[in-house]
Design a protein around this motif. Structure first.
Motif, PDB file in Angstrom:
ATOM      1  N   THR A  10     -13.018  -1.192   4.659  1.00 27.72           N
ATOM      2  CA  THR A  10     -11.809  -1.733   4.260  1.00 27.72           C
ATOM      3  C   THR A  10     -11.749  -3.200   4.334  1.00 27.72           C
TER       4      THR A  10
ATOM      5  N   LEU B 168       5.201   1.301   4.893  1.00 27.40           N
ATOM      6  CA  LEU B 168       3.525   0.816   4.990  1.00 27.40           C
ATOM      7  C   LEU B 168       3.315  -0.138   3.796  1.00 27.40           C
ATOM      8  N   ARG B 169       3.753   0.374   2.739  1.00 30.18           N
ATOM      9  CA  ARG B 169       3.760  -0.419   1.246  1.00 30.18           C
ATOM     10  C   ARG B 169       4.549  -1.640   1.298  1.00 30.18           C
TER      11      ARG B 169
ATOM     12  N   LEU C 266      -5.256  -4.655   9.431  1.00 32.77           N
ATOM     13  CA  LEU C 266      -5.461  -3.396   8.853  1.00 32.77           C
ATOM     14  C   LEU C 266      -6.920  -3.053   9.270  1.00 32.77           C
TER      15      LEU C 266
ATOM     16  N   ILE D  88      -3.803   0.490   0.728  1.00 35.92           N
ATOM     17  CA  ILE D  88      -3.346   1.741   1.564  1.00 35.92           C
ATOM     18  C   ILE D  88      -4.290   3.088   0.905  1.00 35.92           C
TER      19      ILE D  88
ATOM     20  N   TYR E 116       4.972   5.918   4.326  1.00 35.08           N
ATOM     21  CA  TYR E 116       4.312   5.144   3.026  1.00 35.08           C
ATOM     22  C   TYR E 116       5.256   4.067   2.707  1.00 35.08           C
TER      23      TYR E 116
ATOM     24  N   ASP F  26      -6.756   5.386   3.429  1.00 34.80           N
ATOM     25  CA  ASP F  26      -6.534   6.926   3.545  1.00 34.80           C
ATOM     26  C   ASP F  26      -7.805   7.334   3.219  1.00 34.80           C
TER      27      ASP F  26
ATOM     28  N   VAL G 269       2.572  -4.060   3.703  1.00 35.53           N
ATOM     29  CA  VAL G 269       1.393  -4.872   3.105  1.00 35.53           C
ATOM     30  C   VAL G 269       1.815  -5.661   2.063  1.00 35.53           C
TER      31      VAL G 269
ATOM     32  N   ALA H   9      -1.176  -3.781  -2.667  1.00 33.02           N
ATOM     33  CA  ALA H   9      -0.604  -2.932  -1.528  1.00 33.02           C
ATOM     34  C   ALA H   9      -0.979  -1.456  -1.604  1.00 33.02           C
ATOM     35  N   ASN H  10      -0.548  -0.959  -2.731  1.00 37.88           N
ATOM     36  CA  ASN H  10      -0.910   0.611  -3.107  1.00 37.88           C
ATOM     37  C   ASN H  10      -2.351   0.884  -2.833  1.00 37.88           C
TER      38      ASN H  10
END
Length: 181
Positions: free
Chosen positions: A166, A112-113, A70, A143, A109, A147, A116, A139-140
């Motif tokens: 990140t 992706l959640r 990531l 992300i 999403y 973003d 992760v 995880a949330n």
């Protein structure tokens, strides 16, 4: 070309006439290949995802290696302004009623959640992080950080190092978020 136009104008203001003109086609020619503006949008988004999947290679890294991926993605994104702008504009627009990319972004999403969260669970199983980690919340947060950094970077690229930020956020989240223990 369509990617650049959707990124610059959003879905609603992007015109098939401009897309066709930039591609050297007529509007009918564009519609011959994509049937509708919303299908063109979906194909553009799928192309973006295919690029990211190709960068990942044949197998998804496990555990913390996926989280490092990531960070690498954020680093690559700093060289892909058009793709970052496209994703940022369209993901924000997709929260509006009847947006043609809403189901795409909901699914993206959710996926992706899931990826992760799976990597975080693997990191726990591998002993790379403590098992008490609240996997879903972490995880949330990861992300959301990525973003949010993209928006900041688009507005002021010189002020934001997406990869370093990140990495710092992921490290902080892994160290300090309370878990379910």
């Amino acid at each position: 070309m369509a990617m650049e136009i959707f990124a610059a104008r959003g879905y609603g203001k992007a015109s098939l006439a401009e897309i066709a003109d930039r591609a050297g086609l007529t509007q009918a020619g564009v519609l011959h290949y994509f049937r509708s503006k919303s299908n063109l949008l979906t194909e553009v988004l799928d192309l973006r995802d295919a690029t990211d999947i190709a960068d990942l290679g044949s197998a998804r890294p496990r555990g913390l290696a996926f989280l490092r991926h990531l960070v690498d993605t954020a680093r690559r994104n700093a060289r892909r302004e058009g793709i970052v702008r496209l994703y940022t504009v369209l993901s924000a627009e997709s929260v509006t009623d009847d947006h043609p990319a809403q189901s795409y972004f909901r699914a993206r999403y959710a996926g992706l959640r899931g990826l992760v969260a799976e990597a975080l669970a693997e990191a726990c199983e591998l002993g790379e992080v403590e098992r008490h980690l609240d996997i879903a919340a972490t995880a949330n947060a990861i992300i959301a950080v990525m973003d949010g950094l993209q928006v900041q970077w688009l507005l002021d690229p010189a002020a934001v190092d997406m990869a370093a930020s990140t990495e710092r956020a992921i490290d902080a989240l892994l160290r300090s978020l309370p878990g379910d223990a």
